[in-house]
Design an enzyme around this catalytic site. Structure first.
Site, PDB file in Angstrom:
ATOM      1  N   LYS A  53     -96.601  19.107  -1.473  1.00 25.18           N
ATOM      2  CA  LYS A  53     -97.282  19.003  -0.182  1.00 25.18           C
ATOM      3  C   LYS A  53     -97.376  17.558   0.311  1.00 25.18           C
ATOM      4  CE  LYS A  53     -97.743  23.439  -0.447  1.00 25.18           C
ATOM      5  NZ  LYS A  53     -97.526  23.765  -1.878  1.00 25.18           N
ATOM      6  N   TYR A 266     -99.717  37.310  -6.562  1.00 27.93           N
ATOM      7  CA  TYR A 266     -99.876  35.863  -6.403  1.00 27.93           C
ATOM      8  C   TYR A 266    -100.998  35.366  -7.327  1.00 27.93           C
ATOM      9  CZ  TYR A 266    -101.335  31.385  -4.522  1.00 27.93           C
ATOM     10  OH  TYR A 266    -101.691  30.063  -4.406  1.00 27.93           O
ATOM     11  N   TYR A 292     -96.889  28.663  -9.445  1.00 30.28           N
ATOM     12  CA  TYR A 292     -95.679  28.372  -8.657  1.00 30.28           C
ATOM     13  C   TYR A 292     -94.483  27.975  -9.529  1.00 30.28           C
ATOM     14  CZ  TYR A 292     -98.752  28.170  -4.537  1.00 30.28           C
ATOM     15  OH  TYR A 292     -99.630  28.468  -3.550  1.00 30.28           O
TER      16      TYR A 292
END
Ligand SMILES: *Cc1c(COP(=O)(O)O)cnc(C)c1O
Length: 334
Positions: A53, A266, A292
Site C-alpha cells: 500500500k 477472506y 494475503y
C-alpha cells in the site's frame, strides 16, 4: 528511456524505499526444481513495516495535499495492512488520520483484537472508529466524513486498500521498476505472481505493462474467495490507471485471476497457506502472512505443481507484505 520516467508528470509524496530489491529464491528454486524463481520485496517498502500500500499512498497523499486536506480517512478490517500504512503515511505528511474499522473476519484468537496492525495503528496515533458488530464499515464512513466536514475539517477519503485509479499508479510504478531492474540485470521475466484483493495492485501493474507494451504475464491469486468481484475491480483499475498513462486500447485478455487458494474465506486459514508460510520461512527466511502473501505463495506453488510454467522460464513473486498480521494468528505456527 527507463520505463519509470513514464510517471514523471504525476505528483508523488515520497514514502517508500525504492527500488525494492529483486532477489533470486535460490534455495526454493533448487528444492522445487521447476522454473527459476525470484522475489520482488515490496514487503520492504520501509514505511512502518512496509507493504504494497505504500506505493499507492505516495500518489494518494500527494493528491490529498494538492487538495488542501488536513486529514486522511480510510477504512478496513481490524488487521488491515492498508490502514496501518495509511496512518503511517499521514504521520509523515503531517496530516491527521481517522480509521473506520469493522470485524470482517471470524477469527477468535484474542491477539487478533490486540496485536499486529491494530496495535501499530494505535501506536501511530490514529483516531479509530470501531463499527458495531454486524455493521459493515461502508455504512459508517460516509457519516464520519460528513461529521468531519461539519466540524470544519478537510478530510481526504482513501477507499479499501487504496484501490482506485490514483492508487493504481503506485503499481504501474512497480511494473516499470521491475522492467527496469530486469533490463539492468539482463534477464527476461516471463511471469509475475501476486496476491490480489481490492484489485489496485494487479490493476495498476497491468496498466503499467499495457503502457509499456510488455509481454510479461501477471497472475493474481484471489484471496477474497470472490473471483468475479476481484476481477471486476482489477479490470476497472487497469482501465482507469491505464487511461492516465495513455493506454487507449484496453483489452482485458491479460486479466488472469486464479481461484482455489482463498477458502474457507477472506482472512481464515487453510492448510496450503500454512504450508507455504512455513516453507518460505524455512527455506529462505522470508516472512509471509496468513491473509494475503501466504495464500498468494500457495497459489504460485500450486501453479508450479500444475506445470503452468516452463522449466526455462523466470517467475517473480511480488511479496506484498503483511507479516504484522502473523501476530494475530500465533496459534497457527506454534
Ligand atoms: C492489500 C494487500 C494485498 C492485495 O492488494 P490489493 O491491491 O488490495 O489487491 C496483498 N498483500 C497484502 C499483504 C496486502 O496488504
Amino acid at each position: 528511456m527507463p520505463h519509470i520516467d513514464r510517471l514523471k508528470d504525476f505528483k508523488r509524496f515520497p514514502l517508500a524505499h525504492l527500488p525494492t530489491p529483486l532477489a533470486p529464491l535460490e534455495r526454493l528454486s533448487a528444492q522445487l526444481g521447476g522454473p527459476r524463481l525470484m522475489i520482488k520485496r515490496d514487503d520492504c517498502t520501509g514505511l512502518a513495516f512496509g507493504g504494497n500500500k505504500t506505493r499507492k499512498l505516495e500518489f494518494l497523499v500527494a493528491d490529498a495535499l494538492a487538495q488542501g486536506a488536513n486529514r486522511l480517512v480510510t477504512e478496513g478490517g481490524l488487521q488491515s495492512n492498508s490502514v496501518r500504512q495509511t496512518v503511517a503515511a499521514a504521520v509523515r505528511a503531517g496530516l491527521k488520520c481517522t480509521l473506520v474499522l469493522d470485524e470482517n473476519v471470524d477469527w477468535r484468537e484474542p491477539a487478533y483484537r490486540q496485536s499486529g496492525n491494530l496495535m501499530l495503528d494505535r501506536l501511530l496515533g490514529a483516531d479509530i472508529v470501531f463499527c458495531e458488530k454486524g455493521t459493515p464499515r461502508a455504512d459508517v464512513f460516509p457519516g464520519v466524513m460528513e461529521d468531519l466536514r461539519r466540524a470544519g475539517e478537510k478530510p481526504y477519503f482513501i477507499p479499501t486498500g487504496g484501490s482506485n485509479a490514483i492508487g493504481g499508479l503506485g503499481y504501474a510504478q512497480c511494473a516499470f521498476e521491475l522492467m527496469d531492474q530486469a533490463a539492468a540485470a539482463n534477464i527476461t521475466i516471463d511471469h509475475v505472481v501476486l496476491a490480489t484483493g481490492s484489485g489496485g495492485s494487479q490493476g495498476g501493474f497491468l496498466a503499467g505493462l499495457r503502457a509499456a507494451r510488455s509481454a510479461m504475464r501477471c497472475h493474481g491469486i484471489d484471496i477474497d474467495n470472490d473471483v468475479p468481484g476481484v476481477r471486476a475491480a482489477v479490470v476497472a483499475i487497469a482501465a482507469e490507471t491505464g487511461a492516465m498513462l495513455g493506454v487507449t486500447d484496453p483489452d482485458d485478455s491479460d486479466v488472469v485471476i486464479h481461484d482455489g487458494y482463498a477458502a474457507p474465506a477472506y482472512g481464515l486459514p487453510n492448510d496450503a497457506m500454512r504450508a507455504a508460510v512455513k516453507l518460505l520461512a524455512r527455506t529462505e527466511a522470508i516472512l509471509l502472512d496468513p491473509v494475503y502473501s501466504g495464500k498468494g505463495m500457495a497459489g504460485m506453488l500450486g501453479l508450479i505443481e500444475q506445470g503452468a510454467f516452463a522449466a526455462d522460464e523466470t517467475v517473480v513473486f511480488i511479496h506484498t507484505g503483511g507479516a504484522p498480521t502473523l501476530f494475530g494468528y500465533t496459534s497457527l505456527f506454534q
